[in-house]
Design an enzyme around this catalytic site. Sequence first.
Site, short mmCIF file in Angstrom:
data_model
loop_
_atom_site.label_atom_id
_atom_site.label_comp_id
_atom_site.label_asym_id
_atom_site.label_seq_id
_atom_site.Cartn_x
_atom_site.Cartn_y
_atom_site.Cartn_z
N HIS A 65 13.72 62.07 41.96
CA HIS A 65 13.37 60.65 42.09
C HIS A 65 13.00 60.26 43.52
O HIS A 65 12.37 59.24 43.74
CB HIS A 65 14.46 59.75 41.50
CG HIS A 65 15.65 59.55 42.37
ND1 HIS A 65 16.67 60.45 42.46
CD2 HIS A 65 15.99 58.54 43.21
CE1 HIS A 65 17.59 60.01 43.30
NE2 HIS A 65 17.20 58.84 43.77
N GLU A 81 24.84 58.12 52.95
CA GLU A 81 25.26 57.20 51.89
C GLU A 81 26.63 56.63 52.22
O GLU A 81 27.45 57.31 52.85
CB GLU A 81 25.35 57.94 50.55
CG GLU A 81 24.03 58.51 50.07
CD GLU A 81 24.16 59.11 48.68
OE1 GLU A 81 23.84 58.41 47.71
OE2 GLU A 81 24.62 60.25 48.57
N HIS A 89 16.32 66.71 47.06
CA HIS A 89 15.76 65.55 47.76
C HIS A 89 15.38 65.84 49.23
O HIS A 89 14.27 65.53 49.66
CB HIS A 89 16.75 64.38 47.75
CG HIS A 89 17.22 63.99 46.38
ND1 HIS A 89 16.41 64.03 45.28
CD2 HIS A 89 18.42 63.54 45.94
CE1 HIS A 89 17.10 63.62 44.21
NE2 HIS A 89 18.32 63.33 44.59
#
Length: 483
Positions: A178, A216, A240
């Site tokens: 994504h 994060e 990613h």
Amino acid sequence: MVSRVIPVDPFDLVIFGGTGDLARRKILPGLFRRYCAGQMPDEARVIGAARSEMDTADYRNFVAEAIREFGGGRACEDGTLADFLKRLDYVAIDAKGEGGWRDLAKRMRPKVVRAFYFSVGPSLFGDLAERLNTHGLTDDGSRIVVEKPFGRDLGTARQLNRDLAAFFDESQIYRIDHYLGKETVQNLMAVRFGNMLFEPLWNSQYVDHIQITVAETVGVGGRGEYYDRSGAMRDMVQNHLMQLLCLIAMEPPSRFEHDAVRDEKLKVIRALDPVEPHHIVRGQYEPGVEGAGYREAVEDARSRTESYVALKVGVSNWRWAGTPFYVRTGKRLRARMSEIVVVFKELNHSIFGDGKDHQNVLSIRLQPNEGITLRVTIKEPGPGGMRLVDVPLDMTFADALGPEGEDPPDAYERLIMDVIRGNQTLFMRGDEVEAAWSWTDPIIAGWEARGEVPKPYMSGSEGPGDAVQLLARDRRVWREVKA
Ligand code: BG6
């Protein structure tokens, strides 16, 4: 700014795992937003498929709840939800048995694009592929969409690729990462290949080093069981961060077209040096201001899984030999920040006699506050001679592009529409995934062989101190992790 939404062709999209977390949080709200934006044609249909026995009315209620919780977005007016829900259907299905497949077959329409989203664990990919085939649900134009984790090492990834290849051609398989659907990640390519300014300098002659950070604030949350078997290397770096590195390091593809882009990314992965053990720092968060520590969260007091990893990576090709890529990612860090920073070399000669240590720095902020900053050197205002100062040329997309820059489509919205359009450019090809595991596997095997324990770091900090040393040894510093 004028919105140029082009409706896609009519489609039947079947979501296996249609009541799961990803469907609820991302896929269904994303489809709804595309509907509101006018991209879904009237003939589009979405069929949820899962184990639970429920009827279409129940499923529509479930989807309505999900959309209320996870957002419709600004373009969705009251009343549109009811219209959208009319396009939804539900079939209870047994992925490993025969139940429900005939029912599903009856609902599929001829002459529309057929897409099957495998929003389920990889252990079911092979079963689904096989049953789609034996029940005659697919044709040459059908597409399947699969999610990570795509294997947990080279062997399992190869097996998954084989399971899918038994029934589908590579051109029908859409492997989602994504990050590739994020607007700002696509902007990386726009910045590199849409401007004359950067490309001539984009090499080891002018670039001192590159930093890639995905920090994060969240912990492992309710995903402890999955995460503890994966760790940051498998969960984030293999996919990613690797994709980000590829987009920065790759040669210009001849066209923005699926295989042209993926060929170039693959060459980068194959050019990655094996990573020396002293060029890697693994970390695991301890309790801190942000609450419980990692081992409590995964309920294993002896877990050695890393929730943080920092690496120094070399790319052995003509463009990049000698320019290190420093890559880091972690959970429970001080701020949520994803950023790519290209640090250019110092001047080779300063005519101003104030030292040569001014460096241009291009930072591409992926999230939050998407934007681009270029640090340039100018004259400090006022009399008193030529004193130089570094200032940022700053472009926040929200300021520059107005509402569209402020509320870019979610990655899943873009990617699902690309599946329907048949555009594989932003999806991973099988050989890319395998090459990424080939590079990652020896790193993980090395940790296991050495019985390495990750370094502790406080929740809410910038990560383990050793990561600072990783750059300090090269006389460099990480960018501060801040929102
Ligand atoms: C997922 C990982 O792929 O990406 C998660 O499994 C991670 O652990 C997430 O939190 C990060 O995605 P984003 O879009 O929030 O940056």
